[in-house]
Design a protein around this motif. Structure first.
Motif, PDB file in Angstrom:
ATOM      1  N   LYS A   1       3.813 -19.444  37.466  1.00 52.77           N
ATOM      2  CA  LYS A   1       3.162 -19.591  36.491  1.00 52.77           C
ATOM      3  C   LYS A   1       3.199 -18.720  34.953  1.00 52.77           C
ATOM      4  O   LYS A   1       2.778 -18.956  33.806  1.00 52.77           O
ATOM      5  CB  LYS A   1       2.138 -20.732  36.584  1.00 52.77           C
ATOM      6  CG  LYS A   1       1.511 -21.992  35.736  1.00 52.77           C
ATOM      7  CD  LYS A   1       2.285 -22.835  35.173  1.00 52.77           C
ATOM      8  CE  LYS A   1       1.772 -24.100  34.332  1.00 52.77           C
ATOM      9  NZ  LYS A   1       2.269 -24.723  34.516  1.00 52.77           N
TER      10      LYS A   1
ATOM     11  N   ARG B   1       1.287 -35.153  44.727  1.00 51.93           N
ATOM     12  CA  ARG B   1       1.702 -34.163  44.929  1.00 51.93           C
ATOM     13  C   ARG B   1       0.377 -32.883  45.429  1.00 51.93           C
ATOM     14  O   ARG B   1       0.499 -31.219  46.238  1.00 51.93           O
ATOM     15  CB  ARG B   1       2.049 -33.059  43.004  1.00 51.93           C
ATOM     16  CG  ARG B   1       1.896 -31.972  43.004  1.00 51.93           C
ATOM     17  CD  ARG B   1       2.617 -31.036  43.154  1.00 51.93           C
ATOM     18  NE  ARG B   1       3.006 -29.871  42.970  1.00 51.93           N
ATOM     19  CZ  ARG B   1       4.304 -29.033  44.016  1.00 51.93           C
ATOM     20  NH1 ARG B   1       4.721 -29.523  44.899  1.00 51.93           N
ATOM     21  NH2 ARG B   1       4.113 -27.677  43.547  1.00 51.93           N
TER      22      ARG B   1
ATOM     23  N   TYR C   1      -4.237 -22.871  38.542  1.00 56.15           N
ATOM     24  CA  TYR C   1      -3.074 -23.709  37.638  1.00 56.15           C
ATOM     25  C   TYR C   1      -3.116 -25.220  38.024  1.00 56.15           C
ATOM     26  O   TYR C   1      -3.891 -25.397  38.141  1.00 56.15           O
ATOM     27  CB  TYR C   1      -2.292 -23.026  39.218  1.00 56.15           C
ATOM     28  CG  TYR C   1      -0.944 -23.608  39.780  1.00 56.15           C
ATOM     29  CD1 TYR C   1      -0.072 -22.936  38.693  1.00 56.15           C
ATOM     30  CD2 TYR C   1      -0.857 -25.002  39.615  1.00 56.15           C
ATOM     31  CE1 TYR C   1       1.344 -23.703  38.818  1.00 56.15           C
ATOM     32  CE2 TYR C   1       0.544 -25.919  40.048  1.00 56.15           C
ATOM     33  CZ  TYR C   1       2.082 -24.841  39.078  1.00 56.15           C
ATOM     34  OH  TYR C   1       3.057 -25.448  39.554  1.00 56.15           O
ATOM     35  N   THR C   2      -2.147 -25.311  36.416  1.00 55.52           N
ATOM     36  CA  THR C   2      -2.104 -26.810  37.023  1.00 55.52           C
ATOM     37  C   THR C   2      -0.533 -27.538  36.785  1.00 55.52           C
ATOM     38  O   THR C   2       0.235 -27.027  36.232  1.00 55.52           O
ATOM     39  CB  THR C   2      -3.487 -27.720  35.812  1.00 55.52           C
ATOM     40  OG1 THR C   2      -2.518 -27.216  34.600  1.00 55.52           O
ATOM     41  CG2 THR C   2      -4.440 -26.991  35.766  1.00 55.52           C
ATOM     42  N   GLU C   3      -0.331 -28.383  36.930  1.00 55.42           N
ATOM     43  CA  GLU C   3       0.522 -28.962  36.424  1.00 55.42           C
ATOM     44  C   GLU C   3       0.188 -30.220  36.037  1.00 55.42           C
ATOM     45  O   GLU C   3      -0.243 -31.227  36.844  1.00 55.42           O
ATOM     46  CB  GLU C   3       1.644 -29.490  38.006  1.00 55.42           C
ATOM     47  CG  GLU C   3       2.024 -27.812  38.574  1.00 55.42           C
ATOM     48  CD  GLU C   3       3.098 -28.408  39.614  1.00 55.42           C
ATOM     49  OE1 GLU C   3       2.893 -29.985  40.300  1.00 55.42           O
ATOM     50  OE2 GLU C   3       3.023 -27.781  40.138  1.00 55.42           O
ATOM     51  N   GLN C   4       0.984 -31.165  35.358  1.00 50.98           N
ATOM     52  CA  GLN C   4       0.646 -32.689  34.400  1.00 50.98           C
ATOM     53  C   GLN C   4       1.725 -33.908  34.942  1.00 50.98           C
ATOM     54  O   GLN C   4       2.725 -32.795  35.555  1.00 50.98           O
ATOM     55  CB  GLN C   4       0.845 -32.696  32.957  1.00 50.98           C
ATOM     56  CG  GLN C   4      -0.179 -31.141  32.060  1.00 50.98           C
ATOM     57  CD  GLN C   4      -1.116 -31.078  32.438  1.00 50.98           C
ATOM     58  OE1 GLN C   4      -1.655 -32.455  31.805  1.00 50.98           O
ATOM     59  NE2 GLN C   4      -1.823 -30.390  32.448  1.00 50.98           N
TER      60      GLN C   4
ATOM     61  N   TYR D   1      -4.363 -30.106  40.365  1.00 48.75           N
ATOM     62  CA  TYR D   1      -4.704 -28.084  39.505  1.00 48.75           C
ATOM     63  C   TYR D   1      -5.420 -27.230  40.885  1.00 48.75           C
ATOM     64  O   TYR D   1      -5.619 -27.957  42.182  1.00 48.75           O
ATOM     65  CB  TYR D   1      -6.250 -28.379  38.963  1.00 48.75           C
ATOM     66  CG  TYR D   1      -7.435 -29.052  39.474  1.00 48.75           C
ATOM     67  CD1 TYR D   1      -8.187 -28.236  39.994  1.00 48.75           C
ATOM     68  CD2 TYR D   1      -6.976 -31.051  40.005  1.00 48.75           C
ATOM     69  CE1 TYR D   1      -9.208 -28.860  40.918  1.00 48.75           C
ATOM     70  CE2 TYR D   1      -8.312 -31.331  40.325  1.00 48.75           C
ATOM     71  CZ  TYR D   1      -9.619 -30.667  40.999  1.00 48.75           C
ATOM     72  OH  TYR D   1     -10.546 -31.099  41.228  1.00 48.75           O
TER      73      TYR D   1
ATOM     74  N   LEU E   1       2.632 -20.064  43.518  1.00 50.46           N
ATOM     75  CA  LEU E   1       2.812 -21.114  42.946  1.00 50.46           C
ATOM     76  C   LEU E   1       2.677 -20.139  41.514  1.00 50.46           C
ATOM     77  O   LEU E   1       2.943 -20.412  40.307  1.00 50.46           O
ATOM     78  CB  LEU E   1       2.198 -22.435  43.467  1.00 50.46           C
ATOM     79  CG  LEU E   1       3.033 -23.458  43.601  1.00 50.46           C
ATOM     80  CD1 LEU E   1       2.657 -24.883  43.537  1.00 50.46           C
ATOM     81  CD2 LEU E   1       4.167 -24.168  42.549  1.00 50.46           C
TER      82      LEU E   1
ATOM     83  N   CYS F   1      -3.286 -33.953  36.139  1.00 55.76           N
ATOM     84  CA  CYS F   1      -3.034 -33.458  36.215  1.00 55.76           C
ATOM     85  C   CYS F   1      -2.781 -32.852  37.901  1.00 55.76           C
ATOM     86  O   CYS F   1      -4.648 -33.437  38.311  1.00 55.76           O
ATOM     87  CB  CYS F   1      -3.370 -32.076  36.215  1.00 55.76           C
ATOM     88  SG  CYS F   1      -5.146 -31.919  36.160  1.00 55.76           S
TER      89      CYS F   1
END
Length: 82
Positions: free
Chosen positions: A81, A61, A48-51, A5, A77, A3
């Motif tokens: 979320k 990213r 915040y996280t994106e997998q 973060y 962002l 991820c």
């Protein structure tokens, strides 16, 4: 799972962007002062996280966000979320 973060330190009023495979372990490391910069901002909060499928994609990213150098974009962002 890999991820990207975003952490926040109230003490420094700063965001920190990173990428990792194990988010729980990485947050722990930030909050025990494992790295020089983040030791100054303890405690860090995960906002915040994106997998991603792999760590390379998460790091791409991370770099994309860091190159923007935009606090406003980071805050947008995070707010989307929630």
């Amino acid at each position: 799972m890999p991820c990207m973060y975003i952490l926040y330190s109230e003490k420094l009023n700063k965001y920190y962007i990173g990428a990792c495979i194990n988010m729980e372990r990485r947050l722990y490391e930030h909050n025990i002062g494992h790295s020089k910069f983040t030791s100054l901002g303890i405690p860090w909060k995960l906002l915040y996280t994106e997998q991603f499928e792999d760590l390379d994609a998460a790091k791409k990213r991370e770099l994309q966000l860091k190159r923007m150098k935009s606090r406003k974009y980071i805050e947008e962002l995070i707010s989307k979320k929630k």
